[in-house]
Design a protein around this motif. Sequence first.
Motif, PDB file in Angstrom:
ATOM      1  N   PHE A 288       0.460  -3.963  -8.981  1.00 39.27           N
ATOM      2  CA  PHE A 288       0.243  -3.433  -7.636  1.00 39.27           C
ATOM      3  C   PHE A 288      -0.592  -2.159  -7.732  1.00 39.27           C
ATOM      4  CE2 PHE A 288       1.302  -0.329  -4.395  1.00 39.27           C
ATOM      5  CZ  PHE A 288       1.082  -1.040  -3.225  1.00 39.27           C
ATOM      6  N   PRO A 289      -1.634  -2.048  -6.901  1.00 43.16           N
ATOM      7  CA  PRO A 289      -2.251  -3.119  -6.112  1.00 43.16           C
ATOM      8  C   PRO A 289      -3.016  -4.067  -7.031  1.00 43.16           C
ATOM      9  CG  PRO A 289      -3.562  -1.127  -5.945  1.00 43.16           C
ATOM     10  CD  PRO A 289      -2.356  -0.755  -6.742  1.00 43.16           C
ATOM     11  N   GLU A 290      -3.323  -5.217  -6.551  1.00 38.85           N
ATOM     12  CA  GLU A 290      -4.037  -6.185  -7.389  1.00 38.85           C
ATOM     13  C   GLU A 290      -5.406  -5.656  -7.792  1.00 38.85           C
ATOM     14  OE1 GLU A 290      -5.003  -9.228  -9.728  1.00 38.85           O
ATOM     15  OE2 GLU A 290      -3.028  -8.862  -8.847  1.00 38.85           O
ATOM     16  N   LYS A 291      -6.109  -5.020  -6.852  1.00 39.91           N
ATOM     17  CA  LYS A 291      -7.390  -4.388  -7.146  1.00 39.91           C
ATOM     18  C   LYS A 291      -7.231  -2.875  -7.087  1.00 39.91           C
ATOM     19  CE  LYS A 291     -10.274  -8.167  -5.415  1.00 39.91           C
ATOM     20  NZ  LYS A 291     -11.384  -8.547  -4.483  1.00 39.91           N
ATOM     21  N   ALA A 292      -7.818  -2.197  -8.048  1.00 40.13           N
ATOM     22  CA  ALA A 292      -7.680  -0.746  -8.141  1.00 40.13           C
ATOM     23  C   ALA A 292      -8.240  -0.075  -6.895  1.00 40.13           C
ATOM     24  CB  ALA A 292      -8.393  -0.229  -9.382  1.00 40.13           C
ATOM     25  N   GLY A 293      -7.487   0.899  -6.391  1.00 40.28           N
ATOM     26  CA  GLY A 293      -7.936   1.673  -5.247  1.00 40.28           C
ATOM     27  C   GLY A 293      -7.925   3.155  -5.569  1.00 40.28           C
TER      28      GLY A 293
ATOM     29  N   GLY B 183       5.946  -7.817  -6.493  1.00 44.62           N
ATOM     30  CA  GLY B 183       5.040  -6.694  -6.328  1.00 44.62           C
ATOM     31  C   GLY B 183       4.517  -6.523  -4.915  1.00 44.62           C
ATOM     32  N   VAL B 184       4.979  -7.338  -3.983  1.00 50.76           N
ATOM     33  CA  VAL B 184       4.546  -7.227  -2.585  1.00 50.76           C
ATOM     34  C   VAL B 184       5.187  -5.985  -1.962  1.00 50.76           C
ATOM     35  CG1 VAL B 184       4.657  -8.302  -0.294  1.00 50.76           C
ATOM     36  CG2 VAL B 184       4.190  -9.695  -2.332  1.00 50.76           C
ATOM     37  N   GLU B 185       4.380  -5.214  -1.227  1.00 54.19           N
ATOM     38  CA  GLU B 185       4.887  -4.003  -0.603  1.00 54.19           C
ATOM     39  C   GLU B 185       5.796  -4.348   0.569  1.00 54.19           C
ATOM     40  OE1 GLU B 185       2.877   0.135  -0.252  1.00 54.19           O
ATOM     41  OE2 GLU B 185       2.189  -1.050   1.471  1.00 54.19           O
TER      42      GLU B 185
END
Length: 352
Positions: A63-68, A100-102
């Motif tokens: 989490f997150p799947e893509k880096a932010g 891993g879902v928020e």
Amino acid sequence: MKNSKILLIALFLLGGVLLASCGAPLSGSSWPGVSSNGDTVYVAYMQHVYAVRAADGSMIWRFPEKAGRQMFFAAPVLADDQLLVGDYENVLHSLDPNTGVEKWLFAQAQADWIASPLVVGDVILAPNADHFLYALSKNGSLLWKFETGRALWAQPVSDGETVYQASMDHKVYAINIRDGQKLWSVDVGGAVIYSPALDAEEGTLYLTTLARNLMAINTRDGSIRWQRKFEGGMWTQPALKDGRLFLGDLQGMVYAISAADGTEVWSQKVDQPVTGKAAVLDSRVVFPTEDGSLIAMSLEGERLWSRTFEGKLYTGPVVIGDRLAVGIAGGKEFLKMVSLDGQDLWTFVPPK
């Protein structure tokens, strides 16, 4: 070389204190925060939180799947059906530990989440660098908040009725967990960046300060039972076992100290700054050092083995049965599982 490393730590701490005190974000670097429920290892590092199978080191989710923009520091905390983890963007996240879902987020804090939260019953106690300890319900709604004089870097501890919060303002606070009212506070003479160790049965808190003190505090009224000054600074939480406190300092000394009166049981030189909480097992204690080493000692102070990783160890290993999960900063790998004699079992390699 050793002095330069100690100076580096001191500069990092000073910079972090100044930035956290004014509410600005810390620098874009951190060290892995590791926790586990036995089957899964959860690690927060840089731009992601990962769930990793303890058996073989394979990734379950991230989490997150893509880096932010988020940067993660503190070890995630598992509480029933949620995993709690804070970031450098002032947000505390509740994640489903299986996927891993928020589930929800808390975004009312004004600074970084440097310390892990503590869950006591149905209350989430979350310390933030904005000087506040936040008490939340299990769904993330605010119950109360308690203000201190400086940033909070230390995870609180609790006996179920009272929460004890150490602060960078040189104080430790006892707070009623039901309504957030202060019961007492005590000035300990230096900033506290690591969580105290609590002996609820004896009614004593044990903590280290940046003023090089190890202290025992009476939980009933905040009076100081005893204190001991060390030559080296201490960046660690005392590890309590069988009436002894195990800890190390930035001058490369490790100690066993009597919890009853603060007298030294034994000490040994390990030549590298000790920069995290020791892991205490039935027959040994394992110290992490700033140069990336784990050093295992018997409970009586005999050196058993040492193992050096590529990178730095700023937190202690996490005991998972007969294994140790090790978070490594600044190396090619940031999570390893080793045996109790320091041998590699697996290395976590996140997918691209």
